[in-house]
Enzyme design. Structure first.
Site, PDB file in Angstrom:
ATOM      1  N   GLY A  19       1.048  -1.269   0.076  1.00 19.79           N
ATOM      2  CA  GLY A  19      -0.188   0.359   0.149  1.00 19.79           C
ATOM      3  C   GLY A  19       1.342   1.776  -0.088  1.00 19.79           C
ATOM      4  N   GLY A  23      -1.043   8.321  -1.013  1.00 24.02           N
ATOM      5  CA  GLY A  23      -1.574   8.455   1.220  1.00 24.02           C
ATOM      6  C   GLY A  23      -1.004   8.683   1.459  1.00 24.02           C
ATOM      7  N   GLY A  25       0.692   6.051   2.913  1.00 23.18           N
ATOM      8  CA  GLY A  25       1.446   4.889   2.009  1.00 23.18           C
ATOM      9  C   GLY A  25       2.326   5.570   1.768  1.00 23.18           C
ATOM     10  N   SER A 148      -6.048  -0.081  12.068  1.00 21.18           N
ATOM     11  CA  SER A 148      -7.597   1.113  12.841  1.00 21.18           C
ATOM     12  C   SER A 148      -7.948   0.962  14.100  1.00 21.18           C
ATOM     13  CB  SER A 148      -8.582   0.748  12.116  1.00 21.18           C
ATOM     14  OG  SER A 148      -9.577   1.001  11.471  1.00 21.18           O
ATOM     15  N   TYR A 173     -14.809  -4.590   8.398  1.00 21.27           N
ATOM     16  CA  TYR A 173     -13.841  -3.864   8.049  1.00 21.27           C
ATOM     17  C   TYR A 173     -13.251  -4.010   9.344  1.00 21.27           C
ATOM     18  CZ  TYR A 173      -9.847   0.209   7.784  1.00 21.27           C
ATOM     19  OH  TYR A 173      -9.117   0.786   7.978  1.00 21.27           O
TER      20      TYR A 173
END
Length: 311
Positions: A19, A23, A25, A148, A173
């Site tokens: 990733g 962004g 990443g 997260s 998620y």
């Protein structure tokens, strides 16, 4: 309070980052490359990955970056990438499990038939760790797994592990991130017991305006969500949440700290851990149960097609 951290020299260290093409990443990728790491960027979109690498090299001409193909939603793709790495024969010193997908409007599956978020965010990274384990051991590696703030709540629904009977994007998620965090904790526990020499830590970026909640036609989201619009508005005004640059810092801290802690969570230190300077805080409650972590480990290796005896 500073919102940046210096990185030690990573010259001579091989780092693999999922990733890393946009962004936060991309920020992580640039910081690692600028610190001298031999950076490997496995990406789903090769053109986007090459563009990201060119941008980093333009800003840091000495950067060493190799772009490879990897689709975490395909266990075959993970195995192919790992085989390429094994053929190269270079130890891996750092693996950052950063890539992810968030809240498709309807239930979707990977090419292997797993629920998309569980399969990509969790099982794809489990397979990556499993297949790269000989190189991780050879490098005495640090493995950083990004979860997260969604992992602060929710649970793994063992009776409907992949949301086949009842799909809710946000719950799925959160479960995928809880599973990844628990797997990461068990990885550290097993490495300590078995003497693998691998350290595994868990980080999270807080809240920032990344592409996770933006328009993603490939997963059925044609427009930006209201959530990401609000986050962008708040971020631009320095209210509570972070930016892509600050969201990258907890993972970088976890990757380079001299005293890695698997019993803490690396994340922003501001209100609600939404933004602010990077630091550590207590693990979210769903990430604390080591018996649950062992169960996640066993189940995940089986689903990811990784033989426990190969670790």
């Amino acid at each position: 309070m500073t919102r940046d951290i210096p990185l030690p020299s990573l010259t001579g260290k091989r780092a693999v980052l999922t990733g890393g093409s946009d962004g936060m990443g991309l920020v992580i990728a640039e910081r690692l490359a600028a610190a001298g790491a031999d950076l490997v960027l496995p990406v789903r979109n090769r053109e986007k990955g090459e563009r990201a690498a060119r941008g980093i090299r333009n800003r840091h001409p000495e950067a060493r970056i190799a772009v490879h193909d990897l689709d975490l939603a395909s266990l075959g793709s993970v195995a192919t990438f790992a085989a390429v790495m094994e053929d190269e024969g270079m130890p891996v010193h750092l693996l950052v499990n950063n890539a992810g997908v968030m809240t498709p409007p309807s239930r979707q599956t990977t090419v292997d038939g797993h629920e998309l978020q569980f399969g990509t965010n969790h099982l794809g990274h489990v397979a990556l760790v499993g297949h790269l384990m000989p190189l991780l051991k050879a490098g005495g590696a640090r493995v950083v797994s990004q979860v997260s703030i969604a992992a602060a709540r929710g649970r793994i629904a063992w009776d409907d592990l992949e949301s086949e009977r009842n799909y809710d994007g946000q719950r799925a998620y959160a479960a995928s991130k809880i599973a990844l965090g628990l797997f990461a904790r068990e990885l550290d526990e097993r490495s300590r017991r078995e003497g693998w020499g691998v350290r595994s830590v868990v980080s999270h970026p807080g809240v920032a305006p990344t592409s996770l909640l933006a328009a993603r036609p490939e997963i059925g989201r044609a427009t930006d969500t209201m959530g990401v619009r609000v986050i962008r508005w708040m971020s631009a005004r320095g209210l509570l949440v972070g930016t892509a640059a600050t969201a990258a810092l907890p993972a970088l801290l976890a990757a380079t700290t001299d005293d890695p802690r698997s019993d803490l969570l690396y994340g922003p230190s501001g209100v609600g851990h939404l933004g602010g300077a990077p630091g550590t805080h207590p693990l979210y409650r769903p990430l604390r149960d080591l018996d649950e972590a062992a169960r996640v480990w066993d189940t995940s290796l089986e689903l990811a097609g990784v033989r426990a005896g190969s670790l």
